[in-house]
Design a protein around this motif. Sequence first.
Motif, PDB file in Angstrom:
ATOM      1  N   MET A  41     -26.653  11.176   8.220  1.00 35.75           N
ATOM      2  CA  MET A  41     -25.330  10.383   8.691  1.00 35.75           C
ATOM      3  C   MET A  41     -24.362   9.784   7.869  1.00 35.75           C
ATOM      4  SD  MET A  41     -25.241   6.921  10.973  1.00 35.75           S
ATOM      5  CE  MET A  41     -26.032   7.442  12.174  1.00 35.75           C
ATOM      6  N   GLN A  42     -25.083   9.509   6.734  1.00 32.06           N
ATOM      7  CA  GLN A  42     -24.083   8.983   5.323  1.00 32.06           C
ATOM      8  C   GLN A  42     -23.231  10.299   4.913  1.00 32.06           C
ATOM      9  OE1 GLN A  42     -26.083   7.147   2.187  1.00 32.06           O
ATOM     10  NE2 GLN A  42     -24.556   7.178   0.764  1.00 32.06           N
ATOM     11  N   ALA A  43     -23.860  11.422   4.762  1.00 38.21           N
ATOM     12  CA  ALA A  43     -23.278  12.567   4.355  1.00 38.21           C
ATOM     13  C   ALA A  43     -21.989  13.067   5.231  1.00 38.21           C
ATOM     14  CB  ALA A  43     -23.949  13.690   4.082  1.00 38.21           C
ATOM     15  N   ARG A  44     -22.507  12.722   6.572  1.00 39.41           N
ATOM     16  CA  ARG A  44     -21.056  13.246   7.490  1.00 39.41           C
ATOM     17  C   ARG A  44     -19.886  12.111   7.582  1.00 39.41           C
ATOM     18  NH1 ARG A  44     -21.573  15.310  13.605  1.00 39.41           N
ATOM     19  NH2 ARG A  44     -19.572  14.523  14.183  1.00 39.41           N
ATOM     20  N   ILE A  45     -20.673  10.926   7.216  1.00 39.73           N
ATOM     21  CA  ILE A  45     -19.146   9.920   7.343  1.00 39.73           C
ATOM     22  C   ILE A  45     -18.536   9.948   6.170  1.00 39.73           C
ATOM     23  CG2 ILE A  45     -18.732   7.391   6.994  1.00 39.73           C
ATOM     24  CD1 ILE A  45     -21.280   6.859   8.799  1.00 39.73           C
ATOM     25  N   ALA A 127      -9.042   0.222   6.917  1.00 36.97           N
ATOM     26  CA  ALA A 127      -8.859   0.378   8.236  1.00 36.97           C
ATOM     27  C   ALA A 127      -8.770   2.032   8.452  1.00 36.97           C
ATOM     28  CB  ALA A 127      -7.671  -0.514   8.751  1.00 36.97           C
ATOM     29  N   GLU A 128      -8.139   2.708   7.710  1.00 28.71           N
ATOM     30  CA  GLU A 128      -7.742   3.999   8.107  1.00 28.71           C
ATOM     31  C   GLU A 128      -9.184   4.783   8.285  1.00 28.71           C
ATOM     32  OE1 GLU A 128      -5.818   8.178   5.945  1.00 28.71           O
ATOM     33  OE2 GLU A 128      -5.784   6.120   4.941  1.00 28.71           O
ATOM     34  N   GLY A 129     -10.095   4.476   7.146  1.00 28.82           N
ATOM     35  CA  GLY A 129     -11.326   5.151   7.022  1.00 28.82           C
ATOM     36  C   GLY A 129     -12.225   4.761   8.294  1.00 28.82           C
ATOM     37  N   ARG A 130     -12.291   3.575   8.810  1.00 28.38           N
ATOM     38  CA  ARG A 130     -12.921   3.182   9.960  1.00 28.38           C
ATOM     39  C   ARG A 130     -12.379   3.913  11.248  1.00 28.38           C
ATOM     40  NH1 ARG A 130     -12.941  -1.598   7.091  1.00 28.38           N
ATOM     41  NH2 ARG A 130     -11.223  -2.543   8.635  1.00 28.38           N
ATOM     42  N   ALA A 131     -11.039   4.120  11.391  1.00 31.92           N
ATOM     43  CA  ALA A 131     -10.600   5.018  12.353  1.00 31.92           C
ATOM     44  C   ALA A 131     -10.863   6.225  12.358  1.00 31.92           C
ATOM     45  CB  ALA A 131      -9.037   4.604  12.221  1.00 31.92           C
ATOM     46  N   LEU A 132     -10.915   6.951  11.372  1.00 33.82           N
ATOM     47  CA  LEU A 132     -11.472   8.377  10.991  1.00 33.82           C
ATOM     48  C   LEU A 132     -13.099   8.596  11.678  1.00 33.82           C
ATOM     49  CD1 LEU A 132     -10.100   9.375   7.659  1.00 33.82           C
ATOM     50  CD2 LEU A 132      -9.155  10.107   9.982  1.00 33.82           C
ATOM     51  N   VAL A 133     -13.838   7.433  11.436  1.00 32.43           N
ATOM     52  CA  VAL A 133     -14.993   7.218  11.670  1.00 32.43           C
ATOM     53  C   VAL A 133     -15.163   7.375  13.349  1.00 32.43           C
ATOM     54  CG1 VAL A 133     -17.274   6.058  11.679  1.00 32.43           C
ATOM     55  CG2 VAL A 133     -16.124   6.652   9.762  1.00 32.43           C
ATOM     56  N   GLN A 135     -12.871   8.212  15.303  1.00 30.01           N
ATOM     57  CA  GLN A 135     -12.253   9.517  15.834  1.00 30.01           C
ATOM     58  C   GLN A 135     -13.352  10.228  15.933  1.00 30.01           C
ATOM     59  OE1 GLN A 135      -8.955  10.180  13.475  1.00 30.01           O
ATOM     60  NE2 GLN A 135      -7.662   9.086  14.405  1.00 30.01           N
ATOM     61  N   ASP A 136     -14.318  10.475  14.945  1.00 30.00           N
ATOM     62  CA  ASP A 136     -15.297  11.528  15.013  1.00 30.00           C
ATOM     63  C   ASP A 136     -16.515  11.130  16.112  1.00 30.00           C
ATOM     64  OD1 ASP A 136     -16.686  13.747  13.545  1.00 30.00           O
ATOM     65  OD2 ASP A 136     -18.233  12.225  13.123  1.00 30.00           O
ATOM     66  N   ILE A 137     -16.596   9.864  16.145  1.00 22.37           N
ATOM     67  CA  ILE A 137     -17.562   9.479  17.385  1.00 22.37           C
ATOM     68  C   ILE A 137     -16.955   9.706  18.484  1.00 22.37           C
ATOM     69  CG2 ILE A 137     -18.589   7.644  18.681  1.00 22.37           C
ATOM     70  CD1 ILE A 137     -18.622   6.035  15.654  1.00 22.37           C
ATOM     71  N   GLU A 138     -15.633   9.815  18.945  1.00 24.07           N
ATOM     72  CA  GLU A 138     -14.964   9.973  20.129  1.00 24.07           C
ATOM     73  C   GLU A 138     -15.155  11.633  20.498  1.00 24.07           C
ATOM     74  OE1 GLU A 138     -11.120   8.624  19.652  1.00 24.07           O
ATOM     75  OE2 GLU A 138     -11.670   6.375  19.888  1.00 24.07           O
ATOM     76  N   ARG A 142     -17.163  13.513  23.415  1.00 26.28           N
ATOM     77  CA  ARG A 142     -16.214  14.425  24.317  1.00 26.28           C
ATOM     78  C   ARG A 142     -17.321  15.736  24.243  1.00 26.28           C
ATOM     79  NH1 ARG A 142     -11.772  12.573  21.874  1.00 26.28           N
ATOM     80  NH2 ARG A 142     -11.469  14.467  20.363  1.00 26.28           N
ATOM     81  N   GLU A 143     -17.639  16.235  23.082  1.00 26.41           N
ATOM     82  CA  GLU A 143     -18.409  17.577  22.800  1.00 26.41           C
ATOM     83  C   GLU A 143     -19.626  17.204  23.801  1.00 26.41           C
ATOM     84  OE1 GLU A 143     -18.585  18.412  18.808  1.00 26.41           O
ATOM     85  OE2 GLU A 143     -16.538  19.045  18.759  1.00 26.41           O
ATOM     86  N   HIS A 144     -20.185  16.198  23.649  1.00 28.52           N
ATOM     87  CA  HIS A 144     -21.535  16.098  24.450  1.00 28.52           C
ATOM     88  C   HIS A 144     -21.377  16.009  25.704  1.00 28.52           C
ATOM     89  CE1 HIS A 144     -25.599  14.697  25.045  1.00 28.52           C
ATOM     90  NE2 HIS A 144     -25.239  13.800  25.719  1.00 28.52           N
ATOM     91  N   ARG A 145     -20.332  15.574  26.446  1.00 25.31           N
ATOM     92  CA  ARG A 145     -20.064  15.468  27.694  1.00 25.31           C
ATOM     93  C   ARG A 145     -19.881  17.081  28.179  1.00 25.31           C
ATOM     94  NH1 ARG A 145     -17.386  10.679  26.536  1.00 25.31           N
ATOM     95  NH2 ARG A 145     -15.306  12.022  26.703  1.00 25.31           N
TER      96      ARG A 145
END
Length: 155
Positions: A41-45, A127-133, A135-138, A142-145
């Motif tokens: 998870m750390q590497a992905r983030i 804040a930009e970095g957290r927004a990128l995280v 977006q990745d979760i979203e 979507r892919e999971h659904r």
Amino acid sequence: MRLSSPMILKGALGASLALNLVLAGVLWWQPAQNPHGPSRMQARIERLLPEADREAFRRAMQAGRAQYEPAHAGLREGFAEIQAALRQQPFDAARLRAAMAAGRTRWGEFSRLYEESLTQALGAISAEGRALVAQDIERGQREHRKDGRRREGQD
């Protein structure tokens, strides 16, 4: 003995949790080219973040490692206990139940400690970095659904 709805629900929830523990063990420790466990998870983030945020995130996660690593080691021990119970002949359901109950406790402790470290690390980035995280979760949701609908249609 007549089974009541609450009893059936408790049984189903217990079976679901047991299956999740076993599957988590399989997924968590499968050999792979990528890092495993919490490092995955750390590497992905880190891959998502701009360089300045990446360093701040990495330092904060490293600071929390001493807290969650022992709990992670306990998880590995718990999965070994579950595997031993599954292999035991003759099979001892009580031993498996006890190993899975201990696993739930270990998972809760690891999760709490890792989430604290992750929260601190995410608080250390922009804040930009957290927004990128986010977006990745979203994107992952979507892919999971989408995958879930595809599988349902194939049945």
